[in-house]
Scaffold this active site. Structure first.
Site, PDB file in Angstrom:
ATOM      1  N   SER A   1      41.406 -22.359  62.525  1.00  0.00           N
ATOM      2  CA  SER A   1      40.357 -23.374  62.696  1.00  0.00           C
ATOM      3  C   SER A   1      38.971 -22.744  62.627  1.00  0.00           C
ATOM      4  O   SER A   1      38.695 -21.737  63.287  1.00  0.00           O
ATOM      5  CB  SER A   1      40.504 -24.081  64.041  1.00  0.00           C
ATOM      6  OG  SER A   1      41.218 -25.272  63.916  1.00  0.00           O
TER       7      SER A   1
ATOM      8  N   ASP B   1      33.327 -32.560  64.017  1.00  0.00           N
ATOM      9  CA  ASP B   1      34.057 -31.414  64.556  1.00  0.00           C
ATOM     10  C   ASP B   1      33.476 -30.095  64.050  1.00  0.00           C
ATOM     11  O   ASP B   1      34.195 -29.177  63.679  1.00  0.00           O
ATOM     12  CB  ASP B   1      35.549 -31.501  64.238  1.00  0.00           C
ATOM     13  CG  ASP B   1      36.360 -30.437  64.985  1.00  0.00           C
ATOM     14  OD1 ASP B   1      35.952 -30.054  66.087  1.00  0.00           O
ATOM     15  OD2 ASP B   1      37.384 -29.992  64.442  1.00  0.00           O
TER      16      ASP B   1
ATOM     17  N   LEU C   1      25.128 -46.846  56.345  1.00  0.00           N
ATOM     18  CA  LEU C   1      24.938 -47.783  55.238  1.00  0.00           C
ATOM     19  C   LEU C   1      24.761 -49.204  55.740  1.00  0.00           C
ATOM     20  O   LEU C   1      24.138 -50.026  55.063  1.00  0.00           O
ATOM     21  CB  LEU C   1      26.138 -47.694  54.275  1.00  0.00           C
ATOM     22  CG  LEU C   1      26.115 -48.585  53.042  1.00  0.00           C
ATOM     23  CD1 LEU C   1      24.881 -48.279  52.173  1.00  0.00           C
ATOM     24  CD2 LEU C   1      27.384 -48.390  52.217  1.00  0.00           C
TER      25      LEU C   1
ATOM     26  N   HIS D   1      35.969 -27.951  68.145  1.00  0.00           N
ATOM     27  CA  HIS D   1      37.107 -27.832  69.062  1.00  0.00           C
ATOM     28  C   HIS D   1      37.474 -26.376  69.351  1.00  0.00           C
ATOM     29  O   HIS D   1      38.192 -26.101  70.301  1.00  0.00           O
ATOM     30  CB  HIS D   1      38.320 -28.619  68.544  1.00  0.00           C
ATOM     31  CG  HIS D   1      39.034 -28.013  67.386  1.00  0.00           C
ATOM     32  ND1 HIS D   1      38.866 -28.456  66.094  1.00  0.00           N
ATOM     33  CD2 HIS D   1      39.941 -27.010  67.308  1.00  0.00           C
ATOM     34  CE1 HIS D   1      39.640 -27.754  65.285  1.00  0.00           C
ATOM     35  NE2 HIS D   1      40.308 -26.871  65.996  1.00  0.00           N
TER      36      HIS D   1
ATOM     37  N   GLY E   1      44.700 -20.694  64.885  1.00  0.00           N
ATOM     38  CA  GLY E   1      43.781 -19.567  64.797  1.00  0.00           C
ATOM     39  C   GLY E   1      42.928 -19.615  63.553  1.00  0.00           C
ATOM     40  O   GLY E   1      41.886 -18.961  63.458  1.00  0.00           O
TER      41      GLY E   1
ATOM     42  N   VAL F   1      27.442 -51.308  56.765  1.00  0.00           N
ATOM     43  CA  VAL F   1      28.571 -52.196  56.440  1.00  0.00           C
ATOM     44  C   VAL F   1      29.628 -52.021  57.523  1.00  0.00           C
ATOM     45  O   VAL F   1      29.780 -50.934  58.088  1.00  0.00           O
ATOM     46  CB  VAL F   1      29.183 -51.883  55.058  1.00  0.00           C
ATOM     47  CG1 VAL F   1      28.182 -52.170  53.965  1.00  0.00           C
ATOM     48  CG2 VAL F   1      29.676 -50.453  54.978  1.00  0.00           C
TER      49      VAL F   1
END
Length: 509
Positions: A250, A172, A305, A142, A248, A307
């Site tokens: 991130s 992300d 997996l 992002h 800032g 499930v």
């Protein structure tokens, strides 16, 4: 003299007690009459911690200086420029083909149908961390999403233009590359070994400040936030810390007292948009696996997996299951995918998964995080409880196609949307022969170029009718670089059209 002193002391003590009692009563009445002073009844919002210029080791004696000295030189400042973009609005039209060859707009002459408008550009910034001496950098997706220009500034104030090597909206994460050599770089820790209560440091460039280091502890693990709406199959499993993180931060590193990476800072829980006590980081095991996949394969090799999850759009008829013994911590299997990894290994509905690999499983978020650190084809031990007895089986994880092969990026991936066949029952009710339902819109061409909404049913792609997902993929592969997606919304009248460009840019056959 002594009696006088004792008498004076007794009087002072009595006055103090009375005064304290009066203050206590007044304090309680004041706050009972003014609950807004100390009680926040609004739900706390979770925000990404990129900075938008347009937007209003563990126990024992702790030495944070060494860790700070390691993490500061490997943390970078990332500035991005997101240009204005043209958006296809998909205006409803009872006769979508009527203007196919007409109209004054050259784009309408090419595609027909729908309107267009412009979204303004912006400048933004975030942080990142160097992972190799030759200039590879990890940050949040992002932070750089939609950017036409990315500038990376190192701790020594040298700046470089950066190229995007690859992205993974589901976690992300993004990998960048700058043309530099002999750089300091971070060393990864095993995030499965992170303990609640251990000290950590967060480093980054919050609020466009210079390098800033804050300290805190790990306050929780495997937090499920529901903050990632960019991926079509998001991994929602975060480390929680009380180290101060602000817009800032991130993409910046979260490290232990040895200066080793335990996570990538990504989000904060706050009612204001700035730090209010808790921040969240992507665990380093997921970061390491995703970056290695991008560098080796060009795209993330996501393991499954097999499930069903309670809120999964692929969950048939939203089946649910309540285990007989709710006291057992773990993930209760509500159903398995036919011929999927779990079913092949003998895992059944009603089993309670308590471990996968070296990760302990107490929740859905634990399970998703553990699987996300593996690849298709990996053989991992899975521990589960059935009828009160523990069992362990070897499971061979599979990919989204239910095989163990390497998955390449496809033209469908570029759309960045969750896609499912329209059930025959609903197709008959709507009077159409079939279609593809857009169940979720993440990071991709649909989101960046249109204002399409979830629930849209694609019935035509360019010159070809679409009855199912295979039809859509075949149609897109036959098209040129541009395509018009046409379809309907169940609750709206008329046909809608969305223009997509640059469809095949970056696709390797």
């Amino acid at each position: 003299m002594r009696k006088h002193n004792l008498k004076s002391f007794a009087v002072m003590a009595l006055v103090s007690a009375v005064t304290a009692f009066i203050c206590f009563v007044a304090f309680g009445r004041f706050f009972n009459n003014h609950p807004d002073v100390y009680v926040n009844t609004n739900p706390v919002k979770v925000h990404y911690t990129s900075y938008d210029s347009n937007a209003s080791g563990s126990g024992g004696p702790v030495n944070l200086e060494d860790a700070a000295g390691i993490v500061i030189p490997v943390t970078v400042h990332i500035n991005t420029k997101v240009p204005p973009k043209e958006i296809s609005s998909g205006q409803g039209d009872n006769n979508p083909f009527g203007g196919f060859f007409g109209g004054n707009d050259p784009f309408s002459q090419l595609f027909g149908g729908g309107g267009r408008y412009y979204s303004p550009g912006k400048l933004a910034s975030g942080s990142g961390v160097i992972i190799s001496s030759d200039g590879y950098i990890v940050t949040n997706n992002h932070v750089i999403d939609g950017a036409s220009k990315i500038i990376v500034t190192l701790y020594n104030d040298k700046s470089y233009a950066a190229q995007i090597v690859g992205i993974d909206p589901n976690t992300d994460l993004a990998v960048l590359k700058i043309d530099a050599k002999n750089l300091p770089y971070i060393v990864f820790a095993n995030s499965n070994n992170v303990q609640i209560g251990q000290w950590v440091l967060a480093c980054g460039y919050p609020l466009n400040l210079q390098t800033t280091v804050t300290a805190g502890i790990i306050s929780a693990k495997s937090r499920n936030l529901g903050v990632n709406d960019e991926g079509t199959n998001p991994v929602d499993s975060y480390l929680q810390t009380d180290a101060a993180v602000n817009p800032g931060n991130s993409g910046g590193p979260l490290v232990n007292t040895e200066g080793k990476l335990v996570g990538i800072n990504s989000a904060i829980a706050t009612p204001t948009g700035s730090f209010a006590g808790y921040a969240y980081a992507i665990p380093s095991n997921i970061v390491r696996k995703v970056t290695n996949d991008i560098l080796k394969y060009g795209t993330v090799q996501r393991a499954f997996l097999g499930v069903y999850l309670p809120n999964d759009a692929n969950n048939p008829m939203n089946i649910s299951f309540t285990p007989n013994d709710n006291t057992i911590p773990g993930f209760a299997v509500i159903g398995t995918v036919a011929d999927g990894a779990a079913a092949k290994a003998g895992i059944q509905k009603g089993d309670i998964i308590t471990g996968l690999g070296d990760a302990q499983i107490n929740s859905e978020a634990d399970l998703l995080g553990a699987i996300a650190s593996h690849r298709p084809g990996d053989q991992v031990p899975v521990t589960f409880v059935r009828d009160g007895k523990p069992h362990t089986v070897e499971v061979t994880l599979k990919n989204k196609n239910n095989t163990t092969g390497i998955v390449k990026a496809t033209i469908m991936d570029k759309l960045g949307a969750g896609l499912q066949n329209l059930p025959e029952k609903y197709a008959k009710e709507m009077g159409i022969k079939g279609g593809v339902v857009v169940t979720q819109i993440g990071s991709g061409l649909i989101k960046s170029q249109t204002d399409m909404q979830s629930g849209f049913i694609i019935v035509r792609a360019g010159d070809y009718p679409v009855k199912n997902v295979d039809d859509l993929q075949n149609a897109l592969e036959r098209q040129g670089n541009n395509v018009l997606l046409q379809g309907v919304y169940p609750d709206q009248q008329g046909m809608f059209s969305y223009a997509i460009t640059d469809l095949k840019a970056g696709i390797v056959n």
